[in-house]
Design a protein around this motif. Structure first.
Motif, PDB file in Angstrom:
ATOM      1  N   MET A 259       0.812  -1.205   0.000  1.00  0.00           N
ATOM      2  CA  MET A 259       0.000   0.000   0.000  1.00  0.00           C
ATOM      3  C   MET A 259       0.847   1.258   0.000  1.00  0.00           C
ATOM      4  SD  MET A 259      -3.114  -1.066  -0.108  1.00  0.00           S
ATOM      5  CE  MET A 259      -3.972   0.451   0.309  1.00  0.00           C
ATOM      6  N   ALA A 260       2.019   1.214   0.634  1.00  0.00           N
ATOM      7  CA  ALA A 260       2.895   2.383   0.701  1.00  0.00           C
ATOM      8  C   ALA A 260       3.498   2.686  -0.667  1.00  0.00           C
ATOM      9  CB  ALA A 260       3.995   2.153   1.724  1.00  0.00           C
ATOM     10  N   GLN A 261       3.751   3.946  -0.912  1.00  0.00           N
ATOM     11  CA  GLN A 261       4.391   4.385  -2.155  1.00  0.00           C
ATOM     12  C   GLN A 261       5.912   4.298  -1.964  1.00  0.00           C
ATOM     13  OE1 GLN A 261       2.366   5.055  -4.763  1.00  0.00           O
ATOM     14  NE2 GLN A 261       0.655   4.623  -3.396  1.00  0.00           N
ATOM     15  N   LEU A 262       6.445   3.108  -2.078  1.00  0.00           N
ATOM     16  CA  LEU A 262       7.840   2.868  -1.724  1.00  0.00           C
ATOM     17  C   LEU A 262       8.809   3.592  -2.640  1.00  0.00           C
ATOM     18  CD1 LEU A 262       7.675  -0.966  -0.915  1.00  0.00           C
ATOM     19  CD2 LEU A 262       7.471   0.975   0.649  1.00  0.00           C
ATOM     20  N   GLN A 263       8.459   3.803  -3.902  1.00  0.00           N
ATOM     21  CA  GLN A 263       9.357   4.444  -4.853  1.00  0.00           C
ATOM     22  C   GLN A 263       9.086   5.927  -5.041  1.00  0.00           C
ATOM     23  OE1 GLN A 263       8.685   1.375  -8.112  1.00  0.00           O
ATOM     24  NE2 GLN A 263      10.900   1.591  -8.262  1.00  0.00           N
ATOM     25  N   ARG A 264       8.019   6.448  -4.438  1.00  0.00           N
ATOM     26  CA  ARG A 264       7.674   7.843  -4.679  1.00  0.00           C
ATOM     27  C   ARG A 264       7.619   8.698  -3.417  1.00  0.00           C
ATOM     28  NH1 ARG A 264       4.349   5.056  -8.325  1.00  0.00           N
ATOM     29  NH2 ARG A 264       2.600   5.064  -6.879  1.00  0.00           N
ATOM     30  N   SER A 265       7.416   8.106  -2.265  1.00  0.00           N
ATOM     31  CA  SER A 265       7.265   8.909  -1.041  1.00  0.00           C
ATOM     32  C   SER A 265       8.599   9.515  -0.616  1.00  0.00           C
ATOM     33  CB  SER A 265       6.708   8.041   0.089  1.00  0.00           C
ATOM     34  OG  SER A 265       5.401   7.610  -0.197  1.00  0.00           O
ATOM     35  N   ARG A 266       8.530  10.751  -0.130  1.00  0.00           N
ATOM     36  CA  ARG A 266       9.702  11.444   0.406  1.00  0.00           C
ATOM     37  C   ARG A 266       9.507  11.844   1.865  1.00  0.00           C
ATOM     38  NH1 ARG A 266      13.635  13.080  -2.936  1.00  0.00           N
ATOM     39  NH2 ARG A 266      14.299  14.542  -1.321  1.00  0.00           N
ATOM     40  N   HIS A 267       8.285  11.791   2.352  1.00  0.00           N
ATOM     41  CA  HIS A 267       7.996  12.176   3.734  1.00  0.00           C
ATOM     42  C   HIS A 267       7.367  10.981   4.450  1.00  0.00           C
ATOM     43  CE1 HIS A 267       8.793  16.443   2.879  1.00  0.00           C
ATOM     44  NE2 HIS A 267       8.201  16.201   1.715  1.00  0.00           N
ATOM     45  N   PHE A 268       7.827  10.749   5.683  1.00  0.00           N
ATOM     46  CA  PHE A 268       7.436   9.556   6.424  1.00  0.00           C
ATOM     47  C   PHE A 268       7.140   9.919   7.876  1.00  0.00           C
ATOM     48  CE2 PHE A 268      10.548   8.520   3.161  1.00  0.00           C
ATOM     49  CZ  PHE A 268       9.864   7.588   2.398  1.00  0.00           C
ATOM     50  N   LEU A 269       6.551   8.957   8.571  1.00  0.00           N
ATOM     51  CA  LEU A 269       6.283   9.071  10.000  1.00  0.00           C
ATOM     52  C   LEU A 269       6.993   7.933  10.724  1.00  0.00           C
ATOM     53  CD1 LEU A 269       2.447   9.888  10.099  1.00  0.00           C
ATOM     54  CD2 LEU A 269       4.359  11.488  10.144  1.00  0.00           C
ATOM     55  N   LEU A 270       7.713   8.274  11.783  1.00  0.00           N
ATOM     56  CA  LEU A 270       8.340   7.277  12.652  1.00  0.00           C
ATOM     57  C   LEU A 270       7.447   7.108  13.878  1.00  0.00           C
ATOM     58  CD1 LEU A 270      12.078   8.438  12.515  1.00  0.00           C
ATOM     59  CD2 LEU A 270      10.788   7.098  10.863  1.00  0.00           C
ATOM     60  N   LEU A 271       6.896   5.911  14.041  1.00  0.00           N
ATOM     61  CA  LEU A 271       5.939   5.651  15.111  1.00  0.00           C
ATOM     62  C   LEU A 271       6.648   5.282  16.404  1.00  0.00           C
ATOM     63  CD1 LEU A 271       3.286   3.540  13.156  1.00  0.00           C
ATOM     64  CD2 LEU A 271       3.376   6.014  13.447  1.00  0.00           C
ATOM     65  N   PHE A 272       5.987   5.593  17.515  1.00  0.00           N
ATOM     66  CA  PHE A 272       6.476   5.227  18.847  1.00  0.00           C
ATOM     67  C   PHE A 272       5.404   4.398  19.540  1.00  0.00           C
ATOM     68  CE2 PHE A 272       8.925   8.924  17.726  1.00  0.00           C
ATOM     69  CZ  PHE A 272      10.193   8.653  18.214  1.00  0.00           C
ATOM     70  N   PRO A 273       5.281   3.104  19.180  1.00  0.00           N
ATOM     71  CA  PRO A 273       4.278   2.252  19.831  1.00  0.00           C
ATOM     72  C   PRO A 273       4.634   2.036  21.293  1.00  0.00           C
ATOM     73  CG  PRO A 273       5.720   0.926  18.438  1.00  0.00           C
ATOM     74  CD  PRO A 273       6.076   2.366  18.179  1.00  0.00           C
ATOM     75  N   PRO A 274       3.663   1.596  22.111  1.00  0.00           N
ATOM     76  CA  PRO A 274       3.941   1.370  23.530  1.00  0.00           C
ATOM     77  C   PRO A 274       4.967   0.274  23.721  1.00  0.00           C
ATOM     78  CG  PRO A 274       1.796   0.483  22.921  1.00  0.00           C
ATOM     79  CD  PRO A 274       2.265   1.292  21.764  1.00  0.00           C
ATOM     80  N   PRO A 275       5.693   0.280  24.853  1.00  0.00           N
ATOM     81  CA  PRO A 275       6.696  -0.769  25.101  1.00  0.00           C
ATOM     82  C   PRO A 275       6.076  -2.152  25.121  1.00  0.00           C
ATOM     83  CG  PRO A 275       6.962   1.063  26.636  1.00  0.00           C
ATOM     84  CD  PRO A 275       5.681   1.304  25.899  1.00  0.00           C
ATOM     85  N   ARG A 276       6.940  -3.168  24.970  1.00  0.00           N
ATOM     86  CA  ARG A 276       6.465  -4.547  24.890  1.00  0.00           C
ATOM     87  C   ARG A 276       5.720  -4.975  26.147  1.00  0.00           C
ATOM     88  NH1 ARG A 276       7.776  -9.061  21.777  1.00  0.00           N
ATOM     89  NH2 ARG A 276       6.161 -10.599  22.197  1.00  0.00           N
TER      90      ARG A 276
END
Length: 320
Positions: A259-276
């Motif tokens: 689903m992601a635009q792997l070859q075209r995207s230039r802006h991303f989000l780095l997620l911070f999920p809860p600890p294990r």
């Protein structure tokens, strides 16, 4: 008087090659058996970060120049398209607010724990790996921004991959399409769980070990299941494009498109999920929608029931 040679003769090329191979083997051995090389690699990445930024400047200038030289009609068309997209997203947002309120009310009736929002930071593409057998990229966020190894990365359309190496000002991301990347997913339509593995191509991934009788069809959406504890559940991963049933084989051959635009995207989000630890505590909330209080009550009830049962005589005891 001896004639001075025009070219000085150094060691033979065979010796140079031998010393290079020996040095490379030593570095690989040290990197494999000692953890100090990770710090050295991080320091070297910090030194290379300005060079990567300088290399990305021409591309940024080209994008800026193409935007500045765009004619008025192209800008008007793009503005109209963006306005239509805003209206569409606003309509979806209104429906989403209603569904969110309804979902919260139902979870309260079921005494299920509330789901928390996942914090994130934005990141921008610096460079792509030129190796055709490795699908990786470098983004402009490092451990000074809170990035860490294993952190999920998404774009506006879906899951992109995860961080595999972090320096002070940049991070290396392993893309979803890489052949060495795999993650657990579930079918959005019926909840069936599978494993998605990259194929080495940006346009497709493989859904592994799908039983031939499984209810999966073209067009089904695959989302993260959250079972591995690394990727939070519910994020789009891929959409099924082909399901092939081979007669006589126990597993079907299923292909999906990321689903992601792997070859075209230039802006991303780095997620911070809860600890294990927190994920394990609320694991029942994500899978069965049972709160921790209800789970504790059921365990207490089963314990009391087992205590109330009379002890059965064992085979070693004499029965009168």
């Amino acid at each position: 008087m001896p004639i001075k040679p025009l070219f000085s003769h150094g060691p033979l090329p065979g010796y140079r090659l031998f010393f290079c191979v020996l040095a490379a083997s030593a570095l690989m051995f040290v990197d494999l058996h000692f953890t100090r090389m990770e710090q050295v690699r991080a320091q070297m990445s910090m030194v290379v970060a300005p060079i990567q930024w300088v290399v990305s400047v021409p591309s940024d200038l080209l994008n800026w120049g193409s935007l500045a030289l765009s004619d008025q009609q192209a800008l008007v068309d793009e503005n109209r398209r963006l306005r239509e997209q805003i209206l569409t997203l606003s309509h979806r947002g209104q429906r989403l607010a209603n569904l969110t309120a309804e979902n919260s009310e139902l979870r309260e009736l079921l005494r299920a724990a509330k789901r928390r929002d996942i914090p994130y930071i934005t990141a921008e593409l610096i460079s792509l790996d030129n190796d055709p057998f490795s699908h990786q990229m470098v983004v402009n966020r490092g451990h000074r921004n809170g990035a860490y190894v294993g952190q999920p990365v998404i774009d506006a359309s879906g899951l992109v991959g995860q961080i595999t190496a972090v320096s002070a000002y940049s991070s290396r991301v392993l893309l979803l399409a890489d052949a060495s990347h795999a993650l657990p997913v579930q079918l959005n339509r019926n909840g069936l769980r599978f494993i998605v593995q990259g194929t080495g191509r940006y346009s497709s991934v493989n859904v592994m070990y799908v039983p031939d009788t499984a209810d999966i069809r073209e067009g089904d959406l695959l989302t993260t299941s959250g079972l591995a504890g690394r990727f939070p559940p519910g994020y789009p991963v891929a959409r099924v494009t082909e399901v092939y049933h081979d007669p006589g084989q126990p597993f079907a051959r299923v292909t999906a498109e990321p689903m992601a635009q792997l070859q075209r995207s230039r802006h991303f989000l780095l997620l911070f999920p809860p600890p294990r630890a927190e994920v394990d505590e609320h694991a029942w909330d994500e899978t069965l929608d049972i709160s921790s209080e209800a789970l504790s009550s059921s365990l207490q009830l089963s314990t009391n029931s087992s205590r109330a049962l009379p002890e059965q005589p064992t085979s070693s005891q004499e029965v009168p």
